[in-house]
Enzyme design. Sequence first.
Site, PDB file in Angstrom:
ATOM      1  N   GLU A  59       0.806  -1.235   0.000  1.00  0.00           N
ATOM      2  CA  GLU A  59       0.000   0.000   0.000  1.00  0.00           C
ATOM      3  C   GLU A  59       0.833   1.277   0.000  1.00  0.00           C
ATOM      4  OE1 GLU A  59      -0.849  -2.648   2.155  1.00  0.00           O
ATOM      5  OE2 GLU A  59      -2.313  -3.215   0.632  1.00  0.00           O
ATOM      6  N   ALA A  81       9.086  -3.253   5.885  1.00  0.00           N
ATOM      7  CA  ALA A  81       9.923  -4.432   6.127  1.00  0.00           C
ATOM      8  C   ALA A  81       9.197  -5.645   5.571  1.00  0.00           C
ATOM      9  CB  ALA A  81      10.174  -4.610   7.616  1.00  0.00           C
ATOM     10  N   VAL A  82       9.756  -6.185   4.492  1.00  0.00           N
ATOM     11  CA  VAL A  82       9.161  -7.368   3.877  1.00  0.00           C
ATOM     12  C   VAL A  82      10.084  -8.542   4.176  1.00  0.00           C
ATOM     13  CG1 VAL A  82       8.189  -8.348   1.778  1.00  0.00           C
ATOM     14  CG2 VAL A  82       8.279  -5.865   2.048  1.00  0.00           C
ATOM     15  N   ALA A  86       6.721 -18.484   3.590  1.00  0.00           N
ATOM     16  CA  ALA A  86       6.785 -19.835   3.015  1.00  0.00           C
ATOM     17  C   ALA A  86       6.318 -19.891   1.562  1.00  0.00           C
ATOM     18  CB  ALA A  86       5.938 -20.801   3.846  1.00  0.00           C
ATOM     19  N   THR A  87       5.766 -18.758   1.073  1.00  0.00           N
ATOM     20  CA  THR A  87       5.230 -18.754  -0.294  1.00  0.00           C
ATOM     21  C   THR A  87       5.892 -17.677  -1.140  1.00  0.00           C
ATOM     22  OG1 THR A  87       3.482 -17.108   0.071  1.00  0.00           O
ATOM     23  CG2 THR A  87       3.003 -19.397   0.733  1.00  0.00           C
ATOM     24  N   HIS A  89       4.604 -15.013  -2.021  1.00  0.00           N
ATOM     25  CA  HIS A  89       3.996 -13.696  -1.733  1.00  0.00           C
ATOM     26  C   HIS A  89       5.075 -12.623  -1.566  1.00  0.00           C
ATOM     27  CE1 HIS A  89       1.142 -11.003   0.661  1.00  0.00           C
ATOM     28  NE2 HIS A  89       0.633 -11.149  -0.537  1.00  0.00           N
TER      29      HIS A  89
HETATM   30  N1  LIG Z   1       4.160 -10.156   4.149  1.00  0.00           N
HETATM   31  C1  LIG Z   1       4.352  -8.790   4.235  1.00  0.00           C
HETATM   32  C2  LIG Z   1       3.389  -7.887   3.819  1.00  0.00           C
HETATM   33  N2  LIG Z   1       2.208  -8.334   3.301  1.00  0.00           N
HETATM   34  C3  LIG Z   1       1.028  -7.507   3.243  1.00  0.00           C
HETATM   35  C4  LIG Z   1       0.964  -6.640   1.990  1.00  0.00           C
HETATM   36  O1  LIG Z   1       1.955  -5.608   2.015  1.00  0.00           O
HETATM   37  C5  LIG Z   1      -0.403  -5.952   1.887  1.00  0.00           C
HETATM   38  O2  LIG Z   1      -0.579  -5.113   3.024  1.00  0.00           O
HETATM   39  C6  LIG Z   1      -1.532  -6.956   1.829  1.00  0.00           C
HETATM   40  O3  LIG Z   1      -1.284  -7.895   0.782  1.00  0.00           O
HETATM   41  C7  LIG Z   1      -2.897  -6.272   1.589  1.00  0.00           C
HETATM   42  O4  LIG Z   1      -2.898  -5.571   0.383  1.00  0.00           O
HETATM   43  N3  LIG Z   1       3.602  -6.551   3.910  1.00  0.00           N
HETATM   44  C8  LIG Z   1       4.785  -6.076   4.434  1.00  0.00           C
HETATM   45  O5  LIG Z   1       4.978  -4.845   4.530  1.00  0.00           O
HETATM   46  N4  LIG Z   1       5.750  -6.956   4.846  1.00  0.00           N
HETATM   47  C9  LIG Z   1       5.574  -8.302   4.757  1.00  0.00           C
HETATM   48  O6  LIG Z   1       6.485  -9.090   5.156  1.00  0.00           O
HETATM   49  C1  LIG Z   2       6.331 -11.271   2.637  1.00  0.00           C
HETATM   50  C2  LIG Z   2       5.045 -11.935   2.910  1.00  0.00           C
HETATM   51  O1  LIG Z   2       4.039 -11.673   2.296  1.00  0.00           O
HETATM   52  C3  LIG Z   2       5.108 -13.083   3.842  1.00  0.00           C
HETATM   53  O2  LIG Z   2       5.277 -12.581   5.162  1.00  0.00           O
HETATM   54  C4  LIG Z   2       3.845 -13.908   3.786  1.00  0.00           C
HETATM   55  O3  LIG Z   2       4.177 -15.121   4.417  1.00  0.00           O
HETATM   56  P1  LIG Z   2       3.768 -16.482   3.668  1.00  0.00           P
HETATM   57  O4  LIG Z   2       4.499 -16.449   2.323  1.00  0.00           O
HETATM   58  O5  LIG Z   2       4.277 -17.594   4.578  1.00  0.00           O
HETATM   59  O6  LIG Z   2       2.266 -16.471   3.518  1.00  0.00           O
END
Ligand SMILES: Nc1c(NC[C@H](O)[C@H](O)[C@H](O)CO)[nH]c(=O)[nH]c1=O
Ligand SMILES: CC(=O)[C@@H](O)COP(=O)(O)O
Length: 156
Positions: A59, A81-82, A86-87, A89
């Site tokens: 976002e 912070a990303v 496990a996927t 994503h």
């Molecule tokens: N896994 C992480 C996320 N995931 C959430 C997405 O950013 C987003 O808010 C959601 O998909 C709804 O649109 N976000 C992070 O900032 N860090 C992560 O590790």
């Molecule tokens: C970076 C992400 O979206 C992650 O934290 C989501 O975790 P998962 O891939 O195990 O669903």
Amino acid sequence: MEMLKEGNLLGSGLKFGIVAARFNEFITSKLLGGAYDALSRHGVDKENITTAWVPGAFEIPLIAQKMAESEKFDAVICLGAVIRGATTHYDLVCGEAAKGIAQVSLKTGVPVMFGVITTENIEQAVERAGTKAGNKGFDVAVSAIEMVNLIKELEK
Ligand SMILES: Nc1c(NC[C@H](O)[C@H](O)[C@H](O)CO)[nH]c(=O)[nH]c1=O
Ligand SMILES: CC(=O)[C@@H](O)COP(=O)(O)O
């Protein structure tokens, strides 16, 4: 004599928007603290800093765009912070956040700084949020000041 242009690190009078992702807040709150510290130490007044929290890194670009388009800020600092799960994503969130942030900066001409750490694990994130690898929030805030002042130099 070759003309050299560079931005100084004087932040007095400059206005900054900060977009912070709440996901992994135990990390992003440290990045935000680092950014505040950097801006303050370089002369930026607290009242010239506006912070917006978003759910996650995905976002960030939209709110960064709103801030940049408002013409109220000299630069926008994006913090997140990303951390890989496990996927796949992780790859999508990182990619879209990075691409979106870059596009906002190029589209608006406002420096929009990429302060989203992307790590394989929590330890790497902690290291970059104020421990042995420094604080990426501090670093990108200083770079934001430099970019604003570089643009001012180029526009002279
Ligand atoms: N896994 C992480 C996320 N995931 C959430 C997405 O950013 C987003 O808010 C959601 O998909 C709804 O649109 N976000 C992070 O900032 N860090 C992560 O590790
Ligand atoms: C970076 C992400 O979206 C992650 O934290 C989501 O975790 P998962 O891939 O195990 O669903």
